[in-house]
Design an enzyme around this catalytic site. Structure first.
Site, short mmCIF file in Angstrom:
data_model
loop_
_atom_site.label_atom_id
_atom_site.label_comp_id
_atom_site.label_asym_id
_atom_site.label_seq_id
_atom_site.Cartn_x
_atom_site.Cartn_y
_atom_site.Cartn_z
N MET A 153 34.95 43.86 56.11
CA MET A 153 34.87 45.24 56.61
C MET A 153 33.47 45.78 56.29
SD MET A 153 38.62 46.87 56.30
CE MET A 153 38.51 47.37 54.61
N HIS A 185 31.20 38.81 49.08
CA HIS A 185 31.22 38.35 50.47
C HIS A 185 30.27 37.16 50.65
CE1 HIS A 185 32.32 42.73 51.03
NE2 HIS A 185 33.32 42.12 51.62
N ARG A 234 34.01 42.02 41.90
CA ARG A 234 33.16 42.71 42.88
C ARG A 234 34.02 43.26 44.01
NH1 ARG A 234 27.69 41.97 41.96
NH2 ARG A 234 27.23 40.24 40.57
N ARG A 242 34.37 48.94 47.02
CA ARG A 242 34.71 50.26 46.50
C ARG A 242 34.08 50.52 45.13
NH1 ARG A 242 40.00 49.28 49.40
NH2 ARG A 242 40.05 50.85 51.05
O1 PAF Z 1 39.77 41.75 53.13
C1 PAF Z 1 39.24 42.49 54.00
O2 PAF Z 1 38.08 42.87 53.89
C2 PAF Z 1 40.07 42.91 55.21
O3 PAF Z 1 41.39 43.13 54.86
C3 PAF Z 1 39.97 41.94 56.39
C4 PAF Z 1 40.55 40.57 56.04
C5 PAF Z 1 38.51 41.78 56.80
C6 PAF Z 1 40.74 42.49 57.58
O4 PAF Z 1 40.23 43.71 58.00
#
Ligand code: PAF
Length: 280
Positions: free
Chosen positions: A28, A35, A182, A185
């Protein structure tokens, strides 16, 4: 430069031009080291990596932070420069031409317990967007973090139940030096809030130290629940069976999933760990 596409048509065209294997990392946005660890794993797994960057309104409740959720596409794209082939960053209208969508996907019983009980509809929103993104990217691998352990279990159940031919790959939780998991938020937390939030990672450490005793794990969690410092509000701190998500008893043997959720300065934080119980 990674290519950025914002429409489903452009994504499908770019995907069709990819030879070899493809891994997708769904996010997101508001990218952080956590990430990037997913992206690095995706690069190890496949010839091409697609990153999706979409704040999915279907998974936010009416009183949650959808409008305030941090968004910075330029910074996200800069962070994955040279690491991914393609970034898919659609608008809400592009992803959901009809709102509410006339058909959605249900996360089933697993979507109604723990996190799902506190956030009704959340996991239905997650599996709906994940199904759409799997259809659009047709990946060989889809890489997810273990921090939202319930989300990971539900996505595994989704591809199994709907015969979606993607392999779901899990990556361990990325932590700051302090131990704090991490999360996008974390930017909402003050220095004091960050210090308070360490209760979660310290609880994970206490549980690991108590394993392989099932009753030791349960009493470490009980101690943590009773000892929350001022400013930390537990939502839950449970040891569950990873198959059923039901709380374990001291007689439980085998894998145990420890799932934690707490609110610090109004910010909802998650942490999780897997332990193995071999004795009472
Ligand atoms: O984990 C997340 O960031 C979200 O729930 C995802 C898997 C991208 C779905 O919007």
């Amino acid at each position: 430069m990674s290519t950025v596409v914002t429409t489903r048509t452009a994504l499908l065209r770019a995907r069709a031009a990819m030879d070899g294997t493809v891994a997708v990392v769904m996010t997101m946005g508001a990218l952080h080291e956590g990430h990037l660890s997913l992206v690095h794993r995706a690069r190890e797994l496949a010839d091409h990596v697609i990153l999706t960057d979409f704040v999915n309104p279907l998974q936010f409740g009416p009183n949650e932070d959808f409008d305030a959720y941090p968004r910075d596409l330029a910074s996200d794209v800069a962070q994955v420069e040279g690491l991914v082939d393609l970034v898919f960053a659609p608008s809400v209208e592009e992803m959901y031409p009809l709102m509410p969508p006339p058909v959605t996907v249900s996360a089933g019983r697993l979507g109604t317990v723990l996190e799902g009980a506190r956030r009704p509809g959340h996991y239905d929103g997650v599996v709906t967007v994940v199904t759409k993104l799997l259809q659009l990217t047709r990946p060989h691998f889809a890489v997810f973090g273990q921090k939202d352990a319930q989300q990971l279990a539900i996505i595994r159940a989704l591809v199994f139940s709907l015969d979606i031919p993607a392999s779901i790959e899990a990556v361990p939780i990325a932590r700051e030096d302090s131990g704090l998991a991490r999360s996008s938020r974390n930017v909402y937390l003050s220095d004091e809030g960050r210090e308070r939030a360490l209760l979660l990672s310290r609880t994970i450490a206490a549980v690991s130290a108590a394993a392989p005793s099932a009753s030791g794990i349960l009493s470490a969690l009980e101690t943590a629940r009773r000892s929350a410092p001022e400013g930390v509000e537990w939502d839950y701190a449970f040891a569950v069976d990873p198959g059923t998500f039901e709380e374990i008893t001291p007689e439980h043997r085998g894998e145990v999933l420890v799932v934690l959720a707490a609110r610090v300065e109004g910010v909802r934080l998650l942490d999780a760990a897997v332990a193995v119980a071999t004795e009472r």
